[in-house]
Write a protein that holds these residues in place. Sequence first.
Motif, PDB file in Angstrom:
ATOM      1  N   UNK A  96     -27.171  77.929  35.334  1.00 46.68           N
ATOM      2  CA  UNK A  96     -26.961  79.322  34.934  1.00 46.68           C
ATOM      3  C   UNK A  96     -25.504  79.594  34.577  1.00 46.68           C
ATOM      4  N   UNK A  97     -24.719  78.520  34.453  1.00 41.98           N
ATOM      5  CA  UNK A  97     -23.308  78.592  34.081  1.00 41.98           C
ATOM      6  C   UNK A  97     -22.466  79.274  35.166  1.00 41.98           C
ATOM      7  N   UNK A  98     -22.999  79.295  36.387  1.00 39.02           N
ATOM      8  CA  UNK A  98     -22.228  79.784  37.525  1.00 39.02           C
ATOM      9  C   UNK A  98     -21.339  78.650  38.038  1.00 39.02           C
ATOM     10  N   UNK A  99     -20.265  79.023  38.743  1.00 39.24           N
ATOM     11  CA  UNK A  99     -19.339  78.023  39.267  1.00 39.24           C
ATOM     12  C   UNK A  99     -19.572  77.808  40.760  1.00 39.24           C
ATOM     13  N   UNK A 100     -19.706  76.558  41.141  1.00 36.26           N
ATOM     14  CA  UNK A 100     -19.869  76.191  42.547  1.00 36.26           C
ATOM     15  C   UNK A 100     -18.501  75.801  43.097  1.00 36.26           C
ATOM     16  N   UNK A 101     -18.153  76.366  44.267  1.00 32.56           N
ATOM     17  CA  UNK A 101     -16.844  76.100  44.862  1.00 32.56           C
ATOM     18  C   UNK A 101     -17.002  75.754  46.335  1.00 32.56           C
ATOM     19  N   UNK A 102     -15.967  75.088  46.856  1.00 37.32           N
ATOM     20  CA  UNK A 102     -15.928  74.757  48.282  1.00 37.32           C
ATOM     21  C   UNK A 102     -14.791  75.542  48.912  1.00 37.32           C
ATOM     22  N   UNK A 103     -15.133  76.341  49.946  1.00 39.23           N
ATOM     23  CA  UNK A 103     -14.128  77.157  50.607  1.00 39.23           C
ATOM     24  C   UNK A 103     -13.255  76.262  51.473  1.00 39.23           C
ATOM     25  N   UNK A 104     -11.964  76.286  51.221  1.00 29.57           N
ATOM     26  CA  UNK A 104     -11.037  75.395  51.924  1.00 29.57           C
ATOM     27  C   UNK A 104     -11.036  75.662  53.434  1.00 29.57           C
ATOM     28  N   UNK A 105     -11.021  74.556  54.208  1.00 35.14           N
ATOM     29  CA  UNK A 105     -10.920  74.651  55.663  1.00 35.14           C
ATOM     30  C   UNK A 105     -12.218  74.976  56.342  1.00 35.14           C
ATOM     31  N   UNK A 106     -13.330  75.066  55.575  1.00 37.96           N
ATOM     32  CA  UNK A 106     -14.612  75.425  56.191  1.00 37.96           C
ATOM     33  C   UNK A 106     -15.692  74.394  55.906  1.00 37.96           C
ATOM     34  N   UNK A 153     -17.750  74.871  53.651  1.00 39.55           N
ATOM     35  CA  UNK A 153     -18.849  75.685  53.125  1.00 39.55           C
ATOM     36  C   UNK A 153     -18.720  75.849  51.617  1.00 39.55           C
ATOM     37  N   UNK A 154     -19.881  75.976  50.996  1.00 39.31           N
ATOM     38  CA  UNK A 154     -19.904  76.178  49.556  1.00 39.31           C
ATOM     39  C   UNK A 154     -20.163  77.650  49.227  1.00 39.31           C
ATOM     40  N   UNK A 155     -19.705  78.046  48.061  1.00 39.23           N
ATOM     41  CA  UNK A 155     -19.922  79.421  47.586  1.00 39.23           C
ATOM     42  C   UNK A 155     -20.161  79.391  46.078  1.00 39.23           C
ATOM     43  N   UNK A 156     -20.614  80.502  45.574  1.00 38.65           N
ATOM     44  CA  UNK A 156     -20.962  80.599  44.152  1.00 38.65           C
ATOM     45  C   UNK A 156     -20.204  81.765  43.515  1.00 38.65           C
ATOM     46  N   UNK A 157     -19.639  81.490  42.323  1.00 40.33           N
ATOM     47  CA  UNK A 157     -19.034  82.585  41.530  1.00 40.33           C
ATOM     48  C   UNK A 157     -20.013  82.923  40.409  1.00 40.33           C
ATOM     49  N   UNK A 158     -20.726  84.066  40.483  1.00 42.90           N
ATOM     50  CA  UNK A 158     -21.613  84.461  39.375  1.00 42.90           C
ATOM     51  C   UNK A 158     -20.799  84.744  38.109  1.00 42.90           C
ATOM     52  N   UNK A 159     -21.434  84.656  36.970  1.00 49.98           N
ATOM     53  CA  UNK A 159     -20.749  84.882  35.691  1.00 49.98           C
ATOM     54  C   UNK A 159     -20.104  86.260  35.658  1.00 49.98           C
ATOM     55  N   UNK A 160     -20.822  87.256  36.132  1.00 52.59           N
ATOM     56  CA  UNK A 160     -20.314  88.637  36.064  1.00 52.59           C
ATOM     57  C   UNK A 160     -19.136  88.877  36.999  1.00 52.59           C
ATOM     58  N   UNK A 161     -18.898  87.928  37.953  1.00 50.93           N
ATOM     59  CA  UNK A 161     -17.824  88.098  38.920  1.00 50.93           C
ATOM     60  C   UNK A 161     -16.587  87.266  38.589  1.00 50.93           C
ATOM     61  N   UNK A 162     -16.563  86.744  37.390  1.00 47.36           N
ATOM     62  CA  UNK A 162     -15.436  85.888  37.029  1.00 47.36           C
ATOM     63  C   UNK A 162     -14.302  86.655  36.353  1.00 47.36           C
ATOM     64  N   UNK A 163     -14.655  87.560  35.369  1.00 48.92           N
ATOM     65  CA  UNK A 163     -13.609  88.231  34.588  1.00 48.92           C
ATOM     66  C   UNK A 163     -14.065  89.591  34.120  1.00 48.92           C
ATOM     67  N   UNK A 164     -13.069  90.446  33.809  1.00 52.67           N
ATOM     68  CA  UNK A 164     -13.371  91.745  33.190  1.00 52.67           C
ATOM     69  C   UNK A 164     -13.891  91.576  31.770  1.00 52.67           C
ATOM     70  N   UNK A 165     -13.524  90.472  31.160  1.00 58.99           N
ATOM     71  CA  UNK A 165     -13.947  90.202  29.782  1.00 58.99           C
ATOM     72  C   UNK A 165     -15.371  89.644  29.804  1.00 58.99           C
ATOM     73  N   UNK A 166     -16.348  90.376  29.261  1.00 65.21           N
ATOM     74  CA  UNK A 166     -17.747  89.920  29.303  1.00 65.21           C
ATOM     75  C   UNK A 166     -17.982  88.643  28.499  1.00 65.21           C
ATOM     76  N   UNK A 167     -17.027  88.275  27.638  1.00 67.41           N
ATOM     77  CA  UNK A 167     -17.210  87.081  26.829  1.00 67.41           C
ATOM     78  C   UNK A 167     -16.510  85.850  27.415  1.00 67.41           C
ATOM     79  N   UNK A 168     -15.879  86.016  28.559  1.00 70.79           N
ATOM     80  CA  UNK A 168     -15.198  84.889  29.195  1.00 70.79           C
ATOM     81  C   UNK A 168     -16.217  83.841  29.631  1.00 70.79           C
TER      82      UNK A 168
END
Length: 400
Positions: free
Chosen positions: A34-44, A46-61
């Motif tokens: 879904x073009x979401x970004x998977x990240x690993x929270x440092x020191x934990x 644990x994994x987390x997800x950045x949804x597309x809509x939560x990445x930038x104010x620019x809808x085309x980013x």
Amino acid sequence: MSEENNEFLAALNAADEINVNDVVKAQVLGFDEQRQTLVSIEGTGLEAVIPVREYSNNPEADMTTELKIGDVLDLVVIRKIGSDKEGGSFLVSKKRLEVKKAWETLEKDHKPGDILEVPVIQAVRGGLVVDAGVRGFIPASMIENRFVSDLNQYKGQTVRAQIVEIDPADNRLILSRRAVLDAERSEAVEKVFSTLNVGDIVEGKVARMTDFGAFIDLGGVDGLVHVSELSYDRVSKPSDVLSAGEDVKVKVLALDKDKQRISLSIKQTQPGPWDKVAEEAPEGAILDGTVKRLTDFGAFVEVAAGVEGLVHISQISHKHIESPSDVLKSGETVKVKVLSVDPAAQRLSLSIKALEERPASEKSNDNRREDNKSASSSDIKNYSSDDDDEGFTPFADLLK
């Protein structure tokens, strides 16, 4: 207890320590379908997800092109996904953290009335969405000091806009571009009206055109060239002779500072049609012309752009006519002879009948008039001779 178990327990404990609104550092692991970004929270661990809509104010980013595996990001925790620790992970946002910081900076450094330079990221039905670090909005009525039908033309542009309302609690930032334009125009009006005088010839740029004329930008202030002042030739619409953005020379005809109106002329910066009429239409010249107007006393014929001459009713035909419209019609092409020319007074006398052969009847009448003149002269001469010879007695003889 194995090292893996220790890491797992540490992750579970870390999960208990992570709360919504916490700011964390995380490393990019990859991207899902879904073009979401998977990240690993440092020191934990644990994994987390950045949804597309939560990445930038620019809808085309696009995160997949702007990020790469291994990048470390500052993120804010939005919420937890799942209810159990084993399957638990988090939704995180890059945009919200940036917005939060931007609101803090914006509120600290700016207030209503301040001017910002902001890129337009989206055109919506009601106005323009801009990126001021936070999402800002310019209502359609505050974009220009005139009506604008197509808002998409501003997309991608960076504009100067004045803060109208700023409310971090409601994430509300309202801006006005029109306020900036009005202030700039007021300054330009003062400058233009203090330097311009009636009769000045200045340079300007065609800003826009209407059916009745063209508006010329004189440096932040528009002046109007009425369609009648565009050219000495007849112009149906300004776009026939001008194009938007074109540089032109104009003459100032009138200034009205109270109404902020400037009347201009383009044609009066060019040679007048009467300047060379004495050379191009000298007395005796035969020209082609177009009947422009008919009056009771004659017809006005255009022999060059902006040059009309009068064919008096007596010069239309050898025959007697009651009205010029009996033999001529507007728009008709005719040949004329120049009888006299006065460039200073802009008068040109023309004749049509001078180029036509006289009717035979008129020639006969002329001959008879000449014969009558000759006969009268002969009679007078003969009468005088007879009188001298026989009817006159010298005074000296009478005395004798």
